[in-house]
Write a protein that holds these residues in place. Structure first.
Motif, PDB file in Angstrom:
ATOM      1  N   ALA A  90      50.747  28.695  40.225  1.00  0.00           N
ATOM      2  CA  ALA A  90      49.838  29.357  41.147  1.00  0.00           C
ATOM      3  C   ALA A  90      50.109  28.806  42.534  1.00  0.00           C
ATOM      4  N   SER A 106      48.601  28.845  45.192  1.00  0.00           N
ATOM      5  CA  SER A 106      47.500  28.286  45.968  1.00  0.00           C
ATOM      6  C   SER A 106      47.144  26.877  45.562  1.00  0.00           C
ATOM      7  N   THR A 107      47.588  26.398  44.428  1.00  0.00           N
ATOM      8  CA  THR A 107      46.995  25.214  43.826  1.00  0.00           C
ATOM      9  C   THR A 107      47.050  24.001  44.734  1.00  0.00           C
ATOM     10  N   LYS A 123      39.228  27.738  41.719  1.00  0.00           N
ATOM     11  CA  LYS A 123      39.829  28.872  42.428  1.00  0.00           C
ATOM     12  C   LYS A 123      41.254  29.120  41.955  1.00  0.00           C
ATOM     13  N   ALA A 124      42.011  28.042  41.789  1.00  0.00           N
ATOM     14  CA  ALA A 124      43.389  28.188  41.326  1.00  0.00           C
ATOM     15  C   ALA A 124      43.428  28.830  39.945  1.00  0.00           C
ATOM     16  N   GLU A 153      42.485  32.548  40.261  1.00  0.00           N
ATOM     17  CA  GLU A 153      43.593  33.322  40.819  1.00  0.00           C
ATOM     18  C   GLU A 153      44.700  33.527  39.785  1.00  0.00           C
ATOM     19  N   ALA A 160      43.687  36.237  37.521  1.00  0.00           N
ATOM     20  CA  ALA A 160      43.858  37.526  38.181  1.00  0.00           C
ATOM     21  C   ALA A 160      45.321  37.946  38.223  1.00  0.00           C
ATOM     22  N   GLN A 161      46.209  36.989  38.482  1.00  0.00           N
ATOM     23  CA  GLN A 161      47.639  37.303  38.518  1.00  0.00           C
ATOM     24  C   GLN A 161      48.147  37.781  37.174  1.00  0.00           C
ATOM     25  N   GLY A 184      37.910  32.628  42.599  1.00  0.00           N
ATOM     26  CA  GLY A 184      39.335  32.901  42.487  1.00  0.00           C
ATOM     27  C   GLY A 184      39.658  34.259  41.910  1.00  0.00           C
ATOM     28  N   VAL A 185      38.840  34.729  40.995  1.00  0.00           N
ATOM     29  CA  VAL A 185      39.122  36.009  40.328  1.00  0.00           C
ATOM     30  C   VAL A 185      38.422  37.176  41.026  1.00  0.00           C
ATOM     31  N   ALA A 226      38.686  38.858  43.755  1.00  0.00           N
ATOM     32  CA  ALA A 226      39.410  39.939  44.430  1.00  0.00           C
ATOM     33  C   ALA A 226      39.708  41.102  43.493  1.00  0.00           C
ATOM     34  N   SER A 227      39.858  40.822  42.206  1.00  0.00           N
ATOM     35  CA  SER A 227      40.202  41.897  41.278  1.00  0.00           C
ATOM     36  C   SER A 227      39.341  41.914  40.019  1.00  0.00           C
TER      37      SER A 227
END
Length: 341
Positions: free
Chosen positions: A10, A12-13, A163-164, A167, A170-171, A199-200, A202-203
Protein backbone atom coordinates in the motif's frame (compact mmCIF):
# COMPACT_ATOMS: atom_id res chain seq x y z
CA UNK A 1 16.11 -11.60 13.85
CA UNK A 2 17.00 -8.04 14.80
CA UNK A 3 16.47 -6.20 11.54
CA UNK A 4 13.09 -5.94 9.89
CA UNK A 5 12.58 -4.92 6.29
CA UNK A 6 9.55 -2.80 5.51
CA UNK A 7 8.19 -3.82 2.11
CA UNK A 8 4.89 -2.15 1.39
CA UNK A 9 2.14 -2.95 -1.03
CA UNK A 10 0.00 0.00 0.00
CA UNK A 11 1.75 3.12 -1.19
CA UNK A 12 0.30 5.21 1.62
CA UNK A 13 1.57 3.12 4.49
CA UNK A 14 4.98 4.50 5.45
CA UNK A 15 4.66 7.54 3.21
CA UNK A 16 1.84 8.64 5.47
CA UNK A 17 3.90 7.83 8.51
CA UNK A 18 6.76 9.94 7.19
CA UNK A 19 4.84 12.89 5.77
CA UNK A 20 1.67 13.55 7.76
CA UNK A 21 2.08 16.77 9.67
CA UNK A 22 1.41 16.83 13.38
CA UNK A 23 0.99 13.09 13.95
CA UNK A 24 4.27 11.63 12.90
CA UNK A 25 7.95 12.52 13.03
CA UNK A 26 8.25 15.82 14.90
CA UNK A 27 11.07 17.21 16.97
CA UNK A 28 10.92 16.61 20.70
CA UNK A 29 11.33 19.97 22.45
CA UNK A 30 12.66 18.28 25.60
CA UNK A 31 15.51 16.52 23.77
CA UNK A 32 18.05 19.34 23.81
CA UNK A 33 17.59 20.01 27.52
CA UNK A 34 17.75 16.31 28.30
CA UNK A 35 20.96 15.82 26.38
CA UNK A 36 22.60 18.65 28.28
CA UNK A 37 21.39 17.56 31.70
CA UNK A 38 23.04 15.26 34.18
CA UNK A 39 21.81 11.66 34.16
CA UNK A 40 18.36 11.88 35.80
CA UNK A 41 18.67 8.61 37.71
CA UNK A 42 21.92 9.59 39.40
CA UNK A 43 22.66 5.91 39.86
CA UNK A 44 21.52 2.49 38.71
CA UNK A 45 18.44 2.35 36.51
CA UNK A 46 15.27 0.63 37.69
CA UNK A 47 12.98 0.61 34.67
CA UNK A 48 9.39 -0.61 34.92
CA UNK A 49 7.49 -1.68 31.81
CA UNK A 50 3.69 -1.98 31.84
CA UNK A 51 2.57 -4.37 29.10
CA UNK A 52 -0.17 -6.82 28.23
CA UNK A 53 -1.05 -10.28 29.49
CA UNK A 54 1.80 -12.75 29.74
CA UNK A 55 -0.02 -15.27 27.53
CA UNK A 56 -0.99 -12.74 24.84
CA UNK A 57 0.93 -13.70 21.66
CA UNK A 58 1.39 -10.07 20.65
CA UNK A 59 2.79 -9.02 24.01
CA UNK A 60 5.17 -11.96 24.12
CA UNK A 61 6.91 -10.34 21.14
CA UNK A 62 7.02 -6.97 22.89
CA UNK A 63 8.48 -8.65 25.96
CA UNK A 64 11.10 -10.37 23.83
CA UNK A 65 12.30 -6.91 22.80
CA UNK A 66 12.14 -5.69 26.39
CA UNK A 67 14.17 -8.67 27.58
CA UNK A 68 16.85 -8.19 24.93
CA UNK A 69 17.23 -4.48 25.74
CA UNK A 70 17.27 -5.35 29.45
CA UNK A 71 20.56 -7.18 28.97
CA UNK A 72 22.31 -3.84 28.47
CA UNK A 73 20.58 -2.36 31.51
CA UNK A 74 21.57 -5.36 33.66
CA UNK A 75 25.16 -5.28 32.37
CA UNK A 76 25.35 -1.76 33.78
CA UNK A 77 24.00 -2.77 37.17
CA UNK A 78 20.35 -1.81 36.59
CA UNK A 79 17.18 -3.83 36.25
CA UNK A 80 14.01 -3.99 34.16
CA UNK A 81 10.71 -5.13 35.69
CA UNK A 82 7.69 -6.21 33.61
CA UNK A 83 4.17 -5.65 34.98
CA UNK A 84 1.00 -6.84 33.23
CA UNK A 85 -2.72 -7.32 33.99
CA UNK A 86 -4.28 -10.72 34.65
CA UNK A 87 -6.93 -10.06 32.00
CA UNK A 88 -8.36 -7.22 29.92
CA UNK A 89 -11.78 -7.01 31.58
CA UNK A 90 -10.93 -3.78 33.43
CA UNK A 91 -7.96 -2.67 31.35
CA UNK A 92 -7.73 1.07 32.06
CA UNK A 93 -8.09 1.00 35.86
CA UNK A 94 -5.88 -2.09 36.13
CA UNK A 95 -3.17 -0.43 34.04
CA UNK A 96 -3.40 2.70 36.20
CA UNK A 97 -2.76 0.58 39.31
CA UNK A 98 0.31 -0.95 37.67
CA UNK A 99 1.66 2.51 36.80
CA UNK A 100 1.33 3.58 40.43
CA UNK A 101 2.86 0.30 41.56
CA UNK A 102 5.93 1.06 39.45
CA UNK A 103 6.17 4.49 41.07
CA UNK A 104 5.85 3.07 44.59
CA UNK A 105 8.56 0.48 43.95
CA UNK A 106 11.23 3.03 43.15
CA UNK A 107 11.12 3.24 39.36
CA UNK A 108 13.69 5.52 37.75
CA UNK A 109 11.70 5.34 34.51
CA UNK A 110 8.23 4.05 33.64
CA UNK A 111 7.27 2.72 30.21
CA UNK A 112 3.59 2.24 29.51
CA UNK A 113 0.85 2.15 26.89
CA UNK A 114 -1.90 4.76 27.23
CA UNK A 115 -4.72 2.38 26.31
CA UNK A 116 -7.55 4.13 28.16
CA UNK A 117 -6.57 7.77 28.75
CA UNK A 118 -9.56 8.61 30.97
CA UNK A 119 -8.51 5.87 33.39
CA UNK A 120 -4.72 6.06 33.09
CA UNK A 121 -3.69 9.67 32.55
CA UNK A 122 -3.94 10.68 36.22
CA UNK A 123 -1.57 7.85 37.12
CA UNK A 124 0.91 8.83 34.41
CA UNK A 125 0.78 12.46 35.58
CA UNK A 126 1.40 11.35 39.15
CA UNK A 127 4.60 9.69 37.97
CA UNK A 128 5.83 12.57 35.84
CA UNK A 129 4.97 15.18 38.48
CA UNK A 130 7.20 13.33 40.94
CA UNK A 131 10.15 13.71 38.57
CA UNK A 132 10.18 10.15 37.20
CA UNK A 133 10.47 10.10 33.39
CA UNK A 134 7.67 8.37 31.50
CA UNK A 135 7.98 6.85 28.03
CA UNK A 136 4.79 5.93 26.20
CA UNK A 137 4.81 3.03 23.77
CA UNK A 138 2.38 0.91 21.77
CA UNK A 139 -0.69 3.09 22.37
CA UNK A 140 -1.10 6.82 22.77
CA UNK A 141 0.97 8.73 20.24
CA UNK A 142 2.76 12.05 20.48
CA UNK A 143 -0.31 13.99 21.61
CA UNK A 144 -0.93 11.60 24.50
CA UNK A 145 2.74 11.78 25.48
CA UNK A 146 2.53 15.57 25.64
CA UNK A 147 -0.71 15.44 27.62
CA UNK A 148 0.72 13.28 30.41
CA UNK A 149 4.21 14.77 30.39
CA UNK A 150 5.90 11.73 28.85
CA UNK A 151 9.19 12.34 27.07
CA UNK A 152 8.33 10.48 23.86
CA UNK A 153 6.17 7.85 22.18
CA UNK A 154 7.40 4.71 20.44
CA UNK A 155 5.05 2.59 18.34
CA UNK A 156 2.68 2.67 15.44
CA UNK A 157 0.22 5.41 14.59
CA UNK A 158 -2.95 3.35 14.81
CA UNK A 159 -5.10 5.75 12.79
CA UNK A 160 -2.59 5.68 9.94
CA UNK A 161 -2.35 1.90 10.22
CA UNK A 162 -6.10 1.62 9.92
CA UNK A 163 -6.17 3.97 6.94
CA UNK A 164 -3.54 1.89 5.19
CA UNK A 165 -5.58 -1.26 5.80
CA UNK A 166 -8.78 0.39 4.58
CA UNK A 167 -7.08 1.64 1.44
CA UNK A 168 -5.68 -1.82 0.76
CA UNK A 169 -9.14 -3.31 1.13
CA UNK A 170 -10.44 -0.73 -1.36
CA UNK A 171 -7.63 -1.46 -3.81
CA UNK A 172 -8.73 -5.08 -3.75
CA UNK A 173 -12.37 -4.34 -4.47
CA UNK A 174 -13.78 -4.57 -0.94
CA UNK A 175 -16.80 -2.31 -0.40
CA UNK A 176 -18.22 -3.22 3.02
CA UNK A 177 -15.80 -3.89 5.89
CA UNK A 178 -16.64 -5.22 9.34
CA UNK A 179 -14.07 -4.11 11.96
CA UNK A 180 -14.21 -6.53 14.88
CA UNK A 181 -13.16 -4.86 18.13
CA UNK A 182 -12.81 -7.10 21.19
CA UNK A 183 -11.29 -4.27 23.26
CA UNK A 184 -13.88 -1.51 22.69
CA UNK A 185 -13.05 1.76 24.37
CA UNK A 186 -9.28 1.28 24.18
CA UNK A 187 -7.75 4.24 22.38
CA UNK A 188 -5.60 2.18 20.03
CA UNK A 189 -8.31 -0.26 18.91
CA UNK A 190 -10.85 2.51 18.41
CA UNK A 191 -8.29 4.37 16.27
CA UNK A 192 -7.70 1.22 14.22
CA UNK A 193 -11.36 0.82 13.34
CA UNK A 194 -11.73 4.55 12.68
CA UNK A 195 -8.75 4.42 10.32
CA UNK A 196 -10.19 1.43 8.45
CA UNK A 197 -13.41 3.39 7.89
CA UNK A 198 -11.51 6.44 6.65
CA UNK A 199 -9.29 4.39 4.37
CA UNK A 200 -12.10 2.56 2.62
CA UNK A 201 -14.49 5.54 2.54
CA UNK A 202 -13.65 6.63 -1.03
CA UNK A 203 -15.22 3.50 -2.49
CA UNK A 204 -17.00 1.76 0.36
CA UNK A 205 -17.82 1.77 4.06
CA UNK A 206 -16.87 0.14 7.34
CA UNK A 207 -18.83 -0.56 10.50
CA UNK A 208 -17.50 -1.62 13.87
CA UNK A 209 -18.56 -4.79 15.68
CA UNK A 210 -17.75 -4.07 19.35
CA UNK A 211 -17.61 -7.19 21.51
CA UNK A 212 -17.18 -7.43 25.30
CA UNK A 213 -13.53 -7.41 26.31
CA UNK A 214 -14.20 -10.67 28.15
CA UNK A 215 -14.49 -12.22 24.67
CA UNK A 216 -10.86 -11.35 23.90
CA UNK A 217 -9.06 -14.67 23.58
CA UNK A 218 -12.35 -16.60 23.54
CA UNK A 219 -12.38 -18.09 20.03
CA UNK A 220 -15.84 -19.65 20.26
CA UNK A 221 -17.55 -16.44 21.34
CA UNK A 222 -15.76 -14.31 18.76
CA UNK A 223 -16.38 -16.81 15.95
CA UNK A 224 -20.10 -16.97 16.69
CA UNK A 225 -20.42 -13.16 16.91
CA UNK A 226 -18.70 -12.62 13.55
CA UNK A 227 -20.66 -15.45 11.93
CA UNK A 228 -23.93 -13.90 13.12
CA UNK A 229 -22.92 -10.51 11.70
CA UNK A 230 -22.03 -12.04 8.33
CA UNK A 231 -25.32 -13.96 8.13
CA UNK A 232 -27.26 -10.83 9.07
CA UNK A 233 -25.61 -8.66 6.40
CA UNK A 234 -24.73 -10.54 3.21
CA UNK A 235 -23.20 -7.35 1.74
CA UNK A 236 -20.17 -7.58 4.04
CA UNK A 237 -17.21 -8.54 1.85
CA UNK A 238 -14.33 -7.68 4.20
CA UNK A 239 -13.53 -8.45 7.84
CA UNK A 240 -10.64 -6.99 9.82
CA UNK A 241 -9.70 -7.88 13.40
CA UNK A 242 -7.61 -6.12 16.05
CA UNK A 243 -5.52 -9.17 16.91
CA UNK A 244 -4.24 -12.43 15.49
CA UNK A 245 -6.35 -14.49 17.90
CA UNK A 246 -9.47 -12.78 16.63
CA UNK A 247 -8.29 -13.28 13.04
CA UNK A 248 -8.30 -17.04 13.60
CA UNK A 249 -11.87 -16.75 14.86
CA UNK A 250 -12.81 -14.58 11.88
CA UNK A 251 -11.39 -17.11 9.42
CA UNK A 252 -13.54 -19.82 11.03
CA UNK A 253 -16.60 -17.55 11.00
CA UNK A 254 -16.19 -16.71 7.32
CA UNK A 255 -16.02 -20.39 6.45
CA UNK A 256 -19.01 -21.31 8.63
CA UNK A 257 -21.08 -18.47 7.16
CA UNK A 258 -20.35 -19.62 3.62
CA UNK A 259 -18.21 -16.59 2.83
CA UNK A 260 -15.08 -18.38 1.60
CA UNK A 261 -13.91 -16.73 -1.61
CA UNK A 262 -16.24 -13.77 -1.12
CA UNK A 263 -15.28 -12.22 2.23
CA UNK A 264 -11.67 -11.01 2.39
CA UNK A 265 -9.87 -11.10 5.74
CA UNK A 266 -7.31 -8.72 7.17
CA UNK A 267 -5.88 -8.26 10.65
CA UNK A 268 -3.73 -5.99 12.74
CA UNK A 269 -0.57 -7.77 13.88
CA UNK A 270 0.57 -11.14 12.62
CA UNK A 271 1.89 -14.58 13.45
CA UNK A 272 2.78 -17.78 11.63
CA UNK A 273 -0.87 -18.75 11.13
CA UNK A 274 -1.90 -15.43 9.61
CA UNK A 275 1.14 -15.31 7.36
CA UNK A 276 0.54 -18.87 6.22
CA UNK A 277 -3.01 -17.92 5.23
CA UNK A 278 -1.69 -14.88 3.36
CA UNK A 279 0.83 -17.07 1.54
CA UNK A 280 -1.91 -19.54 0.55
CA UNK A 281 -4.21 -16.77 -0.66
CA UNK A 282 -6.73 -17.35 2.14
CA UNK A 283 -6.12 -14.01 3.85
CA UNK A 284 -5.64 -10.63 2.19
CA UNK A 285 -3.20 -8.91 4.56
CA UNK A 286 -1.73 -8.31 8.01
CA UNK A 287 -0.71 -4.93 9.40
CA UNK A 288 2.68 -5.10 11.13
CA UNK A 289 3.66 -2.67 13.89
CA UNK A 290 6.88 -4.48 14.89
CA UNK A 291 6.10 -5.26 18.53
CA UNK A 292 9.64 -6.47 19.21
CA UNK A 293 11.00 -3.07 18.23
CA UNK A 294 8.48 -1.29 20.45
CA UNK A 295 9.77 -3.09 23.53
CA UNK A 296 13.42 -2.94 22.53
CA UNK A 297 13.46 0.75 21.61
CA UNK A 298 11.35 1.89 24.58
CA UNK A 299 13.66 0.24 27.12
CA UNK A 300 16.77 1.40 25.24
CA UNK A 301 15.56 4.99 25.29
CA UNK A 302 14.63 4.86 28.97
CA UNK A 303 18.04 3.47 29.88
CA UNK A 304 19.91 6.03 27.77
CA UNK A 305 17.96 8.80 29.49
CA UNK A 306 18.47 7.37 32.98
CA UNK A 307 22.16 6.68 32.49
CA UNK A 308 23.32 9.55 30.30
CA UNK A 309 20.52 12.11 29.92
CA UNK A 310 20.18 11.19 26.25
CA UNK A 311 16.91 11.63 24.32
CA UNK A 312 16.22 11.38 20.60
CA UNK A 313 14.75 14.49 18.95
CA UNK A 314 12.11 12.51 17.01
CA UNK A 315 8.77 11.98 18.69
CA UNK A 316 6.93 9.83 17.91
CA UNK A 317 9.45 7.16 16.96
CA UNK A 318 7.33 5.05 14.61
CA UNK A 319 7.69 1.28 14.30
CA UNK A 320 4.95 0.89 11.69
CA UNK A 321 2.65 0.40 9.98
CA UNK A 322 3.55 -1.95 7.17
CA UNK A 323 1.07 -3.90 5.03
CA UNK A 324 2.11 -7.54 4.69
CA UNK A 325 0.51 -9.34 1.76
CA UNK A 326 1.31 -12.00 -0.80
CA UNK A 327 4.07 -9.88 -2.34
CA UNK A 328 6.24 -9.64 0.78
CA UNK A 329 5.04 -12.42 3.06
CA UNK A 330 8.22 -14.54 2.85
CA UNK A 331 10.36 -11.94 4.64
CA UNK A 332 7.71 -11.54 7.32
CA UNK A 333 7.52 -15.30 7.83
CA UNK A 334 11.22 -15.40 8.67
CA UNK A 335 10.74 -12.78 11.38
CA UNK A 336 7.67 -14.53 12.78
CA UNK A 337 9.52 -17.82 13.06
CA UNK A 338 12.21 -16.03 15.04
CA UNK A 339 9.53 -14.86 17.47
CA UNK A 340 9.91 -11.14 16.82
CA UNK A 341 7.17 -10.36 14.27
Amino acid sequence: MRRTIFTLAASSTLLLAACTSGSTSTENPDATAAAAAAAPAGGKASIFVIGGKSDDPFWSKVKRGVDDAAKVVEANGGKVTWLGPQNYDNLGPDAAKLILTAKSQGATAVIGADWVPDAQDAAFKSVTSSGIPVFLYNSGGADAAKAVGALTYTGSDELLAGKAGGEFFAQNGVKNVLCVNTLPGAANTEARCKGIAEGVAASGKSTQLPLPSSNFGNPTAVTQAIKAALLKDSAIDGVVTISTQDADSAAAAIEQAGGTGKVKLGTFDMDDTQLSRVKKGKQLFCIDQQPYMQGYLAVSQAFAYNAYGLLLPQSPLLTGPAIINASNVEAALAGAKAGVR
